[in-house]
Design an enzyme around this catalytic site. Structure first.
Site, mmCIF file in Angstrom:
data_model
loop_
_atom_site.group_PDB
_atom_site.id
_atom_site.type_symbol
_atom_site.label_atom_id
_atom_site.label_comp_id
_atom_site.label_asym_id
_atom_site.label_seq_id
_atom_site.Cartn_x
_atom_site.Cartn_y
_atom_site.Cartn_z
ATOM 1 N N HIS A 13 0.865 -1.204 0.000
ATOM 2 C CA HIS A 13 0.000 0.000 0.000
ATOM 3 C C HIS A 13 0.892 1.241 0.000
ATOM 4 O O HIS A 13 1.481 1.595 1.017
ATOM 5 C CB HIS A 13 -0.899 0.010 1.231
ATOM 6 N N HIS A 15 1.565 5.388 -1.744
ATOM 7 C CA HIS A 15 1.197 6.558 -2.555
ATOM 8 C C HIS A 15 2.460 7.132 -3.173
ATOM 9 O O HIS A 15 3.368 7.553 -2.446
ATOM 10 C CB HIS A 15 0.503 7.619 -1.691
ATOM 11 N N ARG A 17 2.180 9.514 -5.860
ATOM 12 C CA ARG A 17 1.849 10.801 -6.487
ATOM 13 C C ARG A 17 2.258 10.789 -7.957
ATOM 14 O O ARG A 17 2.422 9.742 -8.561
ATOM 15 C CB ARG A 17 2.478 11.977 -5.726
ATOM 16 N N ASN A 41 -5.146 7.335 -6.161
ATOM 17 C CA ASN A 41 -5.843 8.589 -5.822
ATOM 18 C C ASN A 41 -5.073 9.819 -6.291
ATOM 19 O O ASN A 41 -4.712 10.692 -5.512
ATOM 20 C CB ASN A 41 -6.167 8.667 -4.323
ATOM 21 N N LYS A 99 -9.263 -0.215 -5.940
ATOM 22 C CA LYS A 99 -9.325 0.456 -4.632
ATOM 23 C C LYS A 99 -10.659 1.153 -4.442
ATOM 24 O O LYS A 99 -11.086 1.938 -5.297
ATOM 25 C CB LYS A 99 -8.190 1.487 -4.532
ATOM 26 N N HIS A 136 -10.542 1.436 1.635
ATOM 27 C CA HIS A 136 -10.334 2.426 2.692
ATOM 28 C C HIS A 136 -11.555 2.263 3.589
ATOM 29 O O HIS A 136 -12.627 2.751 3.266
ATOM 30 C CB HIS A 136 -10.231 3.844 2.115
ATOM 31 N N HIS A 174 -4.678 -0.374 5.736
ATOM 32 C CA HIS A 174 -4.252 0.389 6.920
ATOM 33 C C HIS A 174 -5.200 0.181 8.105
ATOM 34 O O HIS A 174 -5.844 1.108 8.566
ATOM 35 C CB HIS A 174 -4.060 1.868 6.600
ATOM 36 N N LEU A 219 -5.066 9.186 7.868
ATOM 37 C CA LEU A 219 -6.390 8.578 7.897
ATOM 38 C C LEU A 219 -6.306 7.113 7.466
ATOM 39 O O LEU A 219 -5.605 6.823 6.504
ATOM 40 C CB LEU A 219 -7.345 9.330 6.964
ATOM 41 N N ASP A 247 1.335 2.647 3.524
ATOM 42 C CA ASP A 247 0.490 3.840 3.325
ATOM 43 C C ASP A 247 1.346 5.104 3.366
ATOM 44 O O ASP A 247 0.857 6.172 3.747
ATOM 45 C CB ASP A 247 -0.653 3.915 4.339
ATOM 46 N N HIS A 251 3.068 14.555 1.580
ATOM 47 C CA HIS A 251 2.476 15.868 1.298
ATOM 48 C C HIS A 251 3.558 16.897 1.571
ATOM 49 O O HIS A 251 4.374 16.716 2.491
ATOM 50 C CB HIS A 251 1.289 16.150 2.226
ATOM 51 N N ALA A 263 -3.892 14.733 5.350
ATOM 52 C CA ALA A 263 -3.650 13.478 6.075
ATOM 53 C C ALA A 263 -2.564 12.673 5.381
ATOM 54 O O ALA A 263 -2.589 12.525 4.161
ATOM 55 C CB ALA A 263 -4.938 12.660 6.118
HETATM 56 O O1 DOR Z 1 -3.456 9.504 5.571
HETATM 57 C C1 DOR Z 1 -3.786 9.199 4.433
HETATM 58 N N1 DOR Z 1 -3.204 9.751 3.351
HETATM 59 N N2 DOR Z 1 -4.779 8.320 4.284
HETATM 60 C C2 DOR Z 1 -5.301 8.057 3.084
HETATM 61 O O2 DOR Z 1 -6.203 7.275 3.014
HETATM 62 C C3 DOR Z 1 -4.809 8.762 1.875
HETATM 63 C C4 DOR Z 1 -3.459 9.245 2.049
HETATM 64 C C5 DOR Z 1 -3.051 10.232 0.978
HETATM 65 O O3 DOR Z 1 -3.206 9.925 -0.207
HETATM 66 O O4 DOR Z 1 -2.546 11.310 1.320
HETATM 67 ZN ZN ZN Z 2 -3.398 5.051 1.428
#
Ligand code: DOR
Ligand code: ZN
Length: 345
Positions: A13, A15, A17, A41, A99, A136, A174, A219, A247, A251, A263
């Protein structure tokens, strides 16, 4: 045990970007992990196989030369994803899962699912193809307390979904609660759960330690200590239904340290060391290999990695920040140390 060699792990899992952000972070994962399940996402989200194939190409192009890292792509389920799209995803050989974001649940989830019941034909196509649905698992109902949203999702949506689709493979992503641990355990071999380093290492006090700590906000949000302990028990249990998924969700610093902060915890650079700390504290280092490098691949029907990484018990500093798309991203444990160094990888 001062050194530990395990098969090269998989992050089930992640991210990554896109664009400059992707270029800033992908090498951190590729340095340690063989493969990663890449979340869809983006803005706009990766809803079609064609988009997933193109995104995969961008990830491969952003890798440092000579890296063998393999991205395992996912599709973002919407209220209008047709069963045909699942067939295309299966045929592509590069899409490994779908997802489900309940609409509005988290970062870029506004295009997510509002009417899960109306997607039975699409989910049935997944069940028939053996393609896992990754959830999720939080309700978005503002009347439900934020600390209860995972447990309520399991009751209201996940349990009926499993009943309607008896062969669907489901991953509770998660996991953050004892209820999720029990739900996954009870679900038999077709249900699994990923566990992040932050949910193993921290409880919700960490969000408020001496002041508001935006870099501990993710999250589903961190839960109370009893839940953290249930997750640790699951991770080190040796049960194949629990496996590694960081996860890691980068950011920019100013998007986290803000009046309405995003988050996500950024763990990619030191993720394996963070997990090793937890397994070491539990006297369970001998179980890290299956959790990190075995059970995830098995669940997805992929071969286990054949090369290896070595962890050495040695303090390794964590930088205050890493460059990120012209700004910077603050990792979990910024300015501190982790107890293990990954020497090969
Ligand atoms: O904390 C999180 N950040 N939870 C998520 O489900 C998405 C993720 C994000 O893409 O920033
Ligand atoms: Zn995630």
């Amino acid at each position: 045990m001062d050194s530990l060699t395990i098969p090269r792990p998989d992050d089930m899992h992640l991210h990554l970007r896109d664009g400059a952000a992707l270029a800033s972070v992908v090498a951190h994962t590729a340095a340690t992990f063989a493969r990663a399940v890449v979340m869809p996402n983006l803005k706009p989200p990766v809803t079609t196989t064609a988009q997933a194939v193109a995104y995969r190409d961008r990830i491969l192009a952003a890798l440092p030369a000579g890296t063998r890292f393999q991205p395992l792509m996912t599709l973002y389920l919407t209220d209008t994803t047709p069963p045909d799209e699942i067939a295309r995803a299966v045929d592509s050989g590069v899409v490994h899962a779908v997802k489900l974001y309940p609409a509005g649940a988290t970062t870029h989830a506004d295009a997510g699912v509002q009417h899960l019941d109306a997607l039975d034909a699409t989910i049935d196509a997944m069940a028939r193809a053996g393609m896992p649905l990754l959830v999720h698992g939080e309700v978005t109902d503002g009347e439900v307390d934020i600390f209860d949203r995972e447990a309520v999702f399991l009751e209201r949506f996940a349990a009926p979904l499993l009943a309607r689709h008896p062969s669907l493979k489901l991953v509770i992503e998660h996991m953050t609660t004892a209820q999720a641990v029990a739900f996954v355990r009870a679900g038999g071999p077709r249900v699994a759960g990923t566990i992040t380093p932050q949910h193993l290492l921290l409880n919700r006090n960490a969000i408020f330690a001496g002041g508001l700590r935006p870099h501990h906000y993710c999250l589903p949000v961190l839960k109370r200590e009893t839940h953290r302990q249930a997750l640790v028990g699951a991770a080190v249990s040796g049960e194949p239904c629990f496996f590694l998924g960081t996860d890691s969700a980068p950011h920019a610093r100013d998007a986290k340290e803000a009046a309405c902060g995003c988050a996500g915890c950024y763990t990619a650079p030191h993720a394996l060391a963070l997990y090793a700390e937890v397994f070491d504290q539990q006297g369970a280092l001998d179980r890290l290999a299956d959790f990190a490098s075995g059970f995830g691949a098995d669940f997805y029907g992929l071969p286990r990695a054949t090369d290896a990484v070595t962890l050495v018990r040695e303090p390794a500093p964590v930088p205050e920040a890493f460059p990120f798309a012209g700004g910077e991203v603050v990792p979990l444990r910024a300015g501190g140390t982790v107890g293990w160094r990954v020497v090969d990888g």
